[in-house]
Design a protein around this motif. Structure first.
Motif, PDB file in Angstrom:
ATOM      1  N   ALA A   1      -1.812   5.400  -5.569  1.00 26.19           N
ATOM      2  CA  ALA A   1      -1.701   4.963  -4.172  1.00 26.19           C
ATOM      3  C   ALA A   1      -2.269   5.999  -3.219  1.00 26.19           C
ATOM      4  CB  ALA A   1      -0.237   4.682  -3.840  1.00 26.19           C
TER       5      ALA A   1
ATOM      6  N   GLY B   1      -0.218   7.478   6.994  1.00 31.29           N
ATOM      7  CA  GLY B   1       1.127   7.975   6.772  1.00 31.29           C
ATOM      8  C   GLY B   1       1.519   9.161   7.638  1.00 31.29           C
TER       9      GLY B   1
ATOM     10  N   THR C   1      -4.449   5.835   3.178  1.00 31.51           N
ATOM     11  CA  THR C   1      -2.987   5.820   3.130  1.00 31.51           C
ATOM     12  C   THR C   1      -2.413   7.128   3.668  1.00 31.51           C
ATOM     13  OG1 THR C   1      -3.041   6.588   0.848  1.00 31.51           O
ATOM     14  CG2 THR C   1      -2.872   4.230   1.193  1.00 31.51           C
TER      15      THR C   1
ATOM     16  N   GLN D   1       3.106  11.235  -0.239  1.00 31.40           N
ATOM     17  CA  GLN D   1       2.509  10.044  -0.832  1.00 31.40           C
ATOM     18  C   GLN D   1       2.509  10.144  -2.353  1.00 31.40           C
ATOM     19  OE1 GLN D   1       1.536   7.636   1.160  1.00 31.40           O
ATOM     20  NE2 GLN D   1       0.778   6.215  -0.383  1.00 31.40           N
TER      21      GLN D   1
END
Lengths: 210, 210
Positions: free
Chosen positions: A34, A43, A39, A26
DNA sequence: ACTCTAACGCAACATGTGTAGCGTTAGAGG
DNA sequence: CCTCTAACGCTACACATGTTGCGTTAGAGT
C-alpha cells in the motif's frame, strides 16, 4: 544521502518530518504494497508533486528513512563468548526478518526497484558489519579462534543463512535457526575457517562496483 | 504452476510458446526493467489482453518461464571430494548471479513483486537443494564428514554467502568468493558442524519478536 | 463434417504513476 | 522590516498499467 536542502528551516524540515513519519505509519498500518507516493502524500497533507520532487519514488523515501535509521548508536552484543555473541546477533537479525510489520523485508524489496534504496541499504549493512567486527576481534583476543580470522567473512557466514532461508528461500520461521547457524559458524571459526589470505598487513576494503 | 489449459491444442500452445520466448528474448536483449506485459505482447504479436488474462502480471510470466526451466535434467557436480563438489557448485551459483544478462537477479527481483513468482522460485530452489543432497551423502559415504550431517543446512551454509554478498550486499564480484566459501563450509563440516540435532517435537525456544 | 465453446483479438474504459508550467508562500539574509 | 528566492501547492497533462464487454476464431469432441 538526501539532496542537500538549501533552506532547511521550518517549513522544509516540517514537510520532511511529516512525510517520513507518514511513510513509517503507512508501512506499519497497511504494509509495503500500500506504500506509494500518493498514499504517503495524502496521509500527511503534503502535496503529491512536493514528494515526487524531493524523493522521486518510493525507493527514495525508504532510502531516506533508512539513512535516519542508520545514524543510531547500535552496538553488537557482548556476551563474553563467540558463540554467545553470534547467537545474540543472529536472534536480532531473525527478529528483524520475521517481524511484523515486515519493514526489513520491505526495504529489501524496495532495493530491487530503486537504485537509491539499494545504495542506502548497502551502506547500512556495510556499517553494521563494520561495527560487528569487534565480535571477531574479541574472540581472537580471548584465543577462541585463530588470529588473522577474516571478520567480515565470518560474520557473513553467520548471518547469510538467515537472510537466505527467510528472505530468498522463504522458509517458515524456524525458532532454532538463528542459534544453529551461529553455532555452526563458531565451530567453523575454531576449526580454522575464514583464515584471511595474506595480502598485506594493512588491509583495505577495496570495493569495486561494476 | 500455470492455470490448467482446457484447450491445450495448437493455438493456445503456440501463443504460450511465442509469449515465453518473447519474455526470455526481452530479458536478454533489453534487461529486466524493460520487461512488461505490453512489451512482451508487442514483441510476439499476441494481444495485450490475452497475456494479461493468462499470466496476469510480469511475475506470472517469469513464474511460467521458471517452471519450464525447473523441469530440466540438472545434476550437481561430482568431482570426488566434498571440497571439489562445493567449489564447483558455488562457481555455478556465482556464474548465475553475476551473469549478464542478469536473469537470476531478475527472477529474484520479480519474486518481491509477485507471489506467484515467489512461489515458483521457492519451488525451484527447493528442488535444486534436494538434488544437491547427494553431494553430502557421498561425502558422508567417503567418511569425509560425520554421518548424520544435515545436508540442507550444509548446502545453505555453502551457498548463502554468495547470494548475500552478490544479491543483497551488492559487493563487487570477487573471483575467489565461490571457492573460499566452499572451502570454509567444508572445513566446518569436517569439524562436526551441521550435525542434525535429534529434537523432541515440543522443544521450541520462544521466538522473541520485538 | 458439424457443433460448441474456450481462448483469442479488439476497442474502450479505469486507474496508477510520474512530469511540467506557473503562481504562491515562508524563511534566510541583510 | 524588507527583499529575494527555494520550496511548496495547484492544475493539467502524458504515459504506463490493468480491466471489461463483446464479437470472432480455431480446435476438441462427437
Amino acid at each position: 544521502m538526501n539532496r542537500p536542502t538549501r533552506r532547511p528551516g521550518g517549513r522544509s524540515a516540517d514537510v520532511r518530518r511529516r512525510v517520513l513519519d507518514a511513510v513509517v505509519a503507512q508501512l506499519v498500518d497497511h504494509g509495503y504494497d500500500a506504500l506509494s507516493i500518493d498514499t504517503v502524500a495524502a496521509g500527511c497533507g503534503v502535496h503529491r508533486t512536493t514528494v515526487y520532487r524531493r524523493w522521486r519514488d518510493v525507493g527514495g523515501l525508504l532510502a531516506d528513512v533508512l539513512a535516519e535509521a542508520a545514524a543510531d548508536d547500535w552496538r553488537p552484543p557482548d556476551t563474553g563468548t563467540l558463540d554467545g555473541d553470534l547467537a545474540a546477533l543472529n536472534r536480532e537479525v531473525f527478529a528483524a526478518l520475521t517481524g511484523d510489520p515486515p519493514i526489513t523485508t520491505a526495504l529489501i524489496a524496495a532495493s530491487f526497484r530503486s537504485t537509491r534504496a539499494a545504495e542506502a541499504l548497502r551502506a547500512f549493512w556495510a556499517d553494521r558489519y563494520d561495527r560487528c567486527a569487534v565480535i571477531v576481534a574479541r574472540a581472537a583476543g580471548r584465543s577462541e579462534i585463530p588470529a588473522g580470522t577474516d571478520a567480515r567473512r565470518l560474520l557473513v557466514a553467520a548471518t547469510a543463512p538467515l537472510y537466505h532461508e527467510l528472505v530468498l528461500l522463504r522458509a517458515g520461521p524456524d525458532a532454532g535457526l538463528a542459534d544453529r547457524t551461529a553455532a555452526d559458524t563458531a565451530v567453523a571459526a575454531r576449526a580454522g575457517a575464514f583464515a584471511a589470505t595474506v595480502v598485506s598487513p594493512d588491509e583495505h576494503h577495496g570495493d569495486d562496483r561494476r
